[in-house]
Design an enzyme around this catalytic site. Sequence first.
Site, PDB file in Angstrom:
ATOM      1  N   LYS A   1       2.656   2.257   2.338  1.00  9.59           N
ATOM      2  CA  LYS A   1       2.563   2.805   3.696  1.00  9.59           C
ATOM      3  C   LYS A   1       3.688   2.387   4.616  1.00  9.59           C
ATOM      4  CE  LYS A   1      -2.259   4.275   4.877  1.00  9.59           C
ATOM      5  NZ  LYS A   1      -3.275   4.355   5.846  1.00  9.59           N
TER       6      LYS A   1
ATOM      7  N   LYS B   1       0.752  -1.402  -0.128  1.00 12.56           N
ATOM      8  CA  LYS B   1       0.080  -0.092   0.182  1.00 12.56           C
ATOM      9  C   LYS B   1       0.857   1.216  -0.085  1.00 12.56           C
ATOM     10  CE  LYS B   1      -2.589  -0.679   3.566  1.00 12.56           C
ATOM     11  NZ  LYS B   1      -4.007  -0.582   4.460  1.00 12.56           N
TER      12      LYS B   1
HETATM   13  N1  C2G Z   1     -10.716   6.694   8.779  1.00 10.95           N
HETATM   14  C1  C2G Z   1     -11.846   7.451   9.352  1.00 10.95           C
HETATM   15  N2  C2G Z   1     -11.536   8.737   9.656  1.00 10.95           N
HETATM   16  C2  C2G Z   1     -10.396   9.148   9.715  1.00 10.95           C
HETATM   17  C3  C2G Z   1      -9.019   8.378   9.251  1.00 10.95           C
HETATM   18  C4  C2G Z   1      -9.401   7.198   9.086  1.00 10.95           C
HETATM   19  O1  C2G Z   1     -12.735   6.997   9.391  1.00 10.95           O
HETATM   20  N3  C2G Z   1     -10.034  10.574   9.928  1.00 10.95           N
HETATM   21  C5  C2G Z   1     -10.919   5.163   8.574  1.00 10.95           C
HETATM   22  C6  C2G Z   1     -10.556   4.890   7.085  1.00 10.95           C
HETATM   23  O2  C2G Z   1     -11.775   5.479   6.218  1.00 10.95           O
HETATM   24  C7  C2G Z   1     -10.568   3.514   7.184  1.00 10.95           C
HETATM   25  C8  C2G Z   1     -10.080   3.018   8.634  1.00 10.95           C
HETATM   26  O3  C2G Z   1     -10.091   4.453   9.267  1.00 10.95           O
HETATM   27  O4  C2G Z   1     -11.843   2.708   7.085  1.00 10.95           O
HETATM   28  C9  C2G Z   1      -8.649   2.671   8.768  1.00 10.95           C
HETATM   29  O5  C2G Z   1      -7.871   3.760   8.076  1.00 10.95           O
HETATM   30  P1  C2G Z   1      -6.451   3.383   7.604  1.00 10.95           P
HETATM   31  O6  C2G Z   1      -5.533   2.765   8.640  1.00 10.95           O
HETATM   32  O7  C2G Z   1      -5.888   4.661   7.035  1.00 10.95           O
HETATM   33  O8  C2G Z   1      -6.763   2.237   6.479  1.00 10.95           O
HETATM   34  P2  C2G Z   1      -6.231   2.373   4.915  1.00 10.95           P
HETATM   35  O9  C2G Z   1      -5.024   2.457   4.818  1.00 10.95           O
HETATM   36  O10 C2G Z   1      -7.459   3.126   4.494  1.00 10.95           O
HETATM   37  O11 C2G Z   1      -6.638   0.838   4.713  1.00 10.95           O
HETATM   38  O12 C2G Z   1      -7.982  -3.067   2.326  1.00 10.95           O
HETATM   39  C10 C2G Z   1      -8.198  -1.768   2.701  1.00 10.95           C
HETATM   40  C11 C2G Z   1      -7.475  -1.228   3.390  1.00 10.95           C
HETATM   41  O13 C2G Z   1      -6.362  -1.950   4.343  1.00 10.95           O
HETATM   42  C12 C2G Z   1      -7.623   0.342   4.302  1.00 10.95           C
END
Ligand code: C2G
Length: 131
Positions: free
Chosen positions: A46, A44
């Site tokens: 990340k 990803k």
């Molecule tokens: N999230 C949120 N509000 C934020 C930050 C994050 O609602 N201010 C939500 C994201 O939309 C996601 C969850 O928290 O549903 C986790 O966010 P991340 O850890 O950034 O996950 P991500 O990198 O989007 O990975 O297969 C799917 C991926 O693994 C998602």
Amino acid sequence: MKKVITYGTFDLLHWGHINILKRAKELGDYLIVAISTDEFNAIKEKKAYHNYENRKMILESIRYVDEVIPENKWEQKIEDVIKHKVDTFVMGDDWEGKFDFLEEYCEVKYLPRTVGISTSKIKNDLLEKNA
Ligand code: C2G
């Protein structure tokens, strides 16, 4: 028992993460979180501050979370939904539409992201403060 699943890295856990976990749990009785492994995070593009084991341990301590499983690849979602008999798949709406293919297997819900916080914002703010 209504089972819900959501996916993410959940690094530097913050209130935006808690909000979505809370709302996801409210959609059922049992919440599974598939947390990205360090190897999948590399895919990803990340780089999580906390490694997988520590991010997993933190998530397991949250009252809304019933089970934490590893997310190793993009393609595991259908298998997860079937294997864990999931009723509802939840993601923040930054993913709106991206996982609609799961509608064949379970309910798909995108919830509004929490405005004003993100892991990258935390990192950037800290960089600026210490600049
Ligand atoms: N999230 C949120 N509000 C934020 C930050 C994050 O609602 N201010 C939500 C994201 O939309 C996601 C969850 O928290 O549903 C986790 O966010 P991340 O850890 O950034 O996950 P991500 O990198 O989007 O990975 O297969 C799917 C991926 O693994 C998602």
